[in-house]
Design a protein around this motif. Structure first.
Motif, short mmCIF file in Angstrom:
data_model
loop_
_atom_site.label_atom_id
_atom_site.label_comp_id
_atom_site.label_asym_id
_atom_site.label_seq_id
_atom_site.Cartn_x
_atom_site.Cartn_y
_atom_site.Cartn_z
N TYR A 1 0.86 -1.18 0.00
CA TYR A 1 0.00 0.00 0.00
C TYR A 1 0.90 1.23 0.00
O TYR A 1 2.13 1.13 0.18
CB TYR A 1 -0.95 0.02 1.21
CG TYR A 1 -0.23 0.04 2.55
CD1 TYR A 1 0.21 1.24 3.12
CD2 TYR A 1 -0.01 -1.14 3.25
CE1 TYR A 1 0.87 1.25 4.34
CE2 TYR A 1 0.66 -1.14 4.45
CZ TYR A 1 1.09 0.07 5.00
OH TYR A 1 1.76 0.08 6.20
N ILE B 1 -4.36 1.38 -2.09
CA ILE B 1 -4.22 -0.04 -1.77
C ILE B 1 -5.03 -0.83 -2.77
O ILE B 1 -6.04 -0.34 -3.29
CB ILE B 1 -4.70 -0.29 -0.31
CG1 ILE B 1 -4.33 -1.69 0.16
CG2 ILE B 1 -6.19 -0.01 -0.15
CD1 ILE B 1 -4.48 -1.87 1.67
N TYR C 1 -4.51 -6.92 2.30
CA TYR C 1 -4.12 -5.83 1.40
C TYR C 1 -4.46 -6.16 -0.05
O TYR C 1 -4.78 -5.28 -0.84
CB TYR C 1 -2.61 -5.56 1.48
CG TYR C 1 -2.10 -5.15 2.83
CD1 TYR C 1 -2.88 -4.40 3.71
CD2 TYR C 1 -0.81 -5.48 3.22
CE1 TYR C 1 -2.38 -4.01 4.95
CE2 TYR C 1 -0.30 -5.09 4.45
CZ TYR C 1 -1.09 -4.35 5.31
OH TYR C 1 -0.59 -3.96 6.53
#
Length: 241
Positions: free
Chosen positions: A117, A127, A146
């Motif tokens: 990210y 992200i 993520y």
């Protein structure tokens, strides 16, 4: 100097120069890519070549998507996960058929340098998918979120848009950042071929892997530009199923 964010590409190389030209990108601009560069259309390896060269001329930030994670594993081990092969991995493997081991290792290094990210100096979070920690992305314990999480997006959609950020009902995950930019979930699933804004979150994945377009957005003005529908750029291909 402007900052642009680019949605999921999924091997559709022909769309990338289109949007960069439409947005009139200059060498002074910063380009933030939200991940999923591979899997879908036939030019996944060639997309990576293009991005490596682009990074030499522009300030680029590359976020790692779930498809990039799978492709990276294959480049490192030579073994492709079944779920990856079923969701565009076979097309990616074919795009690498003429590549030497040295070229593959160069690409592997590129994947390994991607970020999970990115938070810029205006506290904007970029992200691929999301995070689940109510304390913010840095406190996430399950890092695969993520690349795979959809609860951030689903929560943004389900929350009353008129709810004050000061309300006790306002989801805490969204209070840590001025804005959040994601890909991963195509907006065409929600009957929109354009980016969707919910709370302070923007979804920039406009379905390039399927029947949609590739999108680039100026993160300050929110003006955006799109490629032709990628299926028209690859008329003899199916893209992702």
């Amino acid at each position: 100097m402007k900052t642009f964010v680019i949605g999921d590409i999924h091997g559709g190389l022909k769309a990338l120069p289109q949007v960069l030209k439409k947005a009139k990108i200059t060498i002074e601009d910063t380009l933030i890519f939200l991940g999923d560069y591979v899997d879908g259309w036939s030019e996944s390896a060639q997309v990576i070549d293009f991005l490596i060269e682009l990074n030499k001329k522009h300030e680029c930030i590359f976020i790692k998507g779930n498809h990039d994670l799978w492709c990276e594993d294959w480049l490192r081990t030579g073994k492709g996960e079944v779920i990856w092969l079923a969701h565009g991995g076979e097309e990616t493997q074919k795009s690498y058929e003429s590549y030497s081991e040295e070229q593959k290792q160069k690409h592997l290094a590129f994947f390994q340098q991607m970020k999970p990210y990115y938070i810029d100096n205006k506290n904007r979070l970029f992200i691929h998918a999301g995070f689940t920690s109510m304390h913010g992305v840095e406190k996430e314990t399950f890092k695969l979120n993520y690349h795979f999480d959809r609860t951030l997006w689903e929560t943004a959609l389900a929350t009353d848009k008129n709810l004050s950020k000061k309300s006790e009902l306002y989801p805490e995950r969204f209070t840590h950042y001025s804005e959040i930019y994601i890909g991963h979930t195509p907006t065409i699933r929600y009957n929109s071929s354009n980016p969707i804004n919910a709370l302070n979150l923007w979804n920039i994945d406009t379905g390039a892997a399927f029947t949609g377009c590739l999108t680039i957005m100026d993160v300050d003005s929110k003006e955006f530009w799109q490629s032709n529908p990628i299926k028209t750029l690859y008329p003899n291909e199916k893209g992702r199923n």
